[in-house]
Design a protein around this motif. Structure first.
Motif, PDB file in Angstrom:
ATOM      1  N   PHE A  82      70.189  76.867  22.224  1.00 48.42           N
ATOM      2  CA  PHE A  82      70.959  77.717  21.319  1.00 48.42           C
ATOM      3  C   PHE A  82      72.322  78.043  21.924  1.00 48.42           C
ATOM      4  N   ASP A  83      73.383  77.953  21.104  1.00 48.41           N
ATOM      5  CA  ASP A  83      74.745  78.212  21.572  1.00 48.41           C
ATOM      6  C   ASP A  83      74.987  79.724  21.616  1.00 48.41           C
ATOM      7  N   THR A  84      74.642  80.323  22.731  1.00 46.05           N
ATOM      8  CA  THR A  84      74.752  81.775  22.866  1.00 46.05           C
ATOM      9  C   THR A  84      76.201  82.242  22.881  1.00 46.05           C
ATOM     10  N   SER A  85      77.101  81.472  23.476  1.00 43.62           N
ATOM     11  CA  SER A  85      78.502  81.889  23.596  1.00 43.62           C
ATOM     12  C   SER A  85      79.145  82.081  22.229  1.00 43.62           C
ATOM     13  N   ALA A  86      78.955  81.116  21.335  1.00 34.68           N
ATOM     14  CA  ALA A  86      79.547  81.206  19.999  1.00 34.68           C
ATOM     15  C   ALA A  86      78.956  82.379  19.226  1.00 34.68           C
ATOM     16  N   PHE A  87      77.642  82.554  19.336  1.00 32.69           N
ATOM     17  CA  PHE A  87      76.989  83.654  18.627  1.00 32.69           C
ATOM     18  C   PHE A  87      77.486  85.006  19.131  1.00 32.69           C
ATOM     19  N   ILE A  88      77.554  85.169  20.458  1.00 26.45           N
ATOM     20  CA  ILE A  88      78.008  86.437  21.035  1.00 26.45           C
ATOM     21  C   ILE A  88      79.453  86.723  20.644  1.00 26.45           C
ATOM     22  N   ALA A  89      80.288  85.686  20.651  1.00 29.85           N
ATOM     23  CA  ALA A  89      81.706  85.859  20.300  1.00 29.85           C
ATOM     24  C   ALA A  89      81.871  86.297  18.845  1.00 29.85           C
ATOM     25  N   LEU A  90      81.204  85.617  17.928  1.00 26.90           N
ATOM     26  CA  LEU A  90      81.350  85.931  16.502  1.00 26.90           C
ATOM     27  C   LEU A  90      80.772  87.306  16.165  1.00 26.90           C
TER      28      LEU A  90
END
Length: 269
Positions: free
Chosen positions: A240-248
């Motif tokens: 899971f792409d945690t960085s993109a989720f946390i950023a958005l």
């Protein structure tokens, strides 16, 4: 507003995060470290699973190892022939006849975590050639000749007993967890810095009186809930792409907080 109140607000009332800009920078960094520790948990869990798999596979390999001794720095297995045995995490080569080379052991890695070869004159251990391996160890292959003091008395019975009885020490698990915090912290701080640039632009477009540091401190608290959700998802979805989720998600929560910031007054005509 105290740090405790800010943490509670980061989960329950996003608009109250408008006061995060007033907190001490070092308290914000300390809280960022706490979030990094939380994100290190699923990483550590995955590593523990790999270690347990290696332990289990090592016990399977132990049943295949014949009697042998080391004589004059050479592997002597009497009448036993060589073999290659593959498990979920290890490819093990036993080669008393000298038919295989170090390059063969390294090339055996096909998604397995380890390739181990007991060759005629040495033991070879190969790890996947990843960027992390190269950066930390400078090499993905290790060799130890049987002439080494630690290896010259090795025999089949000792190796079988070691593989059957070995367990992952608790201190190894602690080290794995501590080392897992570093990439988590680094990944999280890079995500926050990049996201804070976007947050700063958004705040200025809203004519909010804000500095980049104000945005960064607020963003640290704004990502609290996204980090918890991302950590849970990582357990079930390791890719899971945690960085993109946390950023958005962080930008969305930040937008609720910035509404309460003071604004520049436009000149009257």
């Amino acid at each position: 507003m105290t740090t405790k109140q800010l943490i509670i607000s980061s989960f329950t009332r996003f608009s109250d995060l408008k006061d995060a800009r007033k907190t001490s920078f070092w308290k914000s960094i300390l809280y960022l470290l706490v979030l990094s520790v939380l994100m290190a948990l699923p990483i550590s869990f995955q590593v523990f699973q790999v270690l347990d798999s290696i332990k289990s596979d090592g016990q399977k390999i132990a049943t295949k190892i014949p009697d042998f001794t080391i004589k004059d720095g050479q592997l002597d297995a009497k009448d036993s022939k060589g073999f290659i045995y593959q498990t979920n995490s290890i490819i093990f080569t036993f080669d008393p006849e000298g038919k295989r080379t170090e390059q063969d052991i390294s090339s055996d890695l096909m998604g397995n975590f380890l390739s181990v070869g007991m060759l005629k004159d040495k033991v070879v251990v190969a790890l996947p050639n990843t960027g992390t391996t190269s950066a930390l160890l400078n090499n993905n292959q290790f060799e130890m000749p049987y002439s080494n003091e630690a290896m010259k008395d090795l025999n089949g019975s000792q190796l079988r007993s070691f593989l059957e009885e070995t367990a992952v020490p608790f201190w190894i698990k602690i080290l794995v967890f501590l080392f897992s915090i570093y990439p988590s912290f680094l990944n999280l701080i890079i995500t926050l810095v990049l996201t804070s640039f976007v947050a700063y632009l958004y705040a200025r477009l809203r004519l909010a009186k804000a500095t980049f540091l104000d945005c960064l401190k607020t963003m640290i608290y704004a990502v609290s809930l996204p980090v918890v959700i991302a950590t849970i998802l990582m357990i079930f979805l390791p890719s899971f792409d945690t960085s993109a989720f946390i950023a958005l998600a962080g930008i969305f929560i930040f937008a609720q907080a910035v509404k309460g910031w003071p604004k520049f007054q436009l000149p009257q005509r």
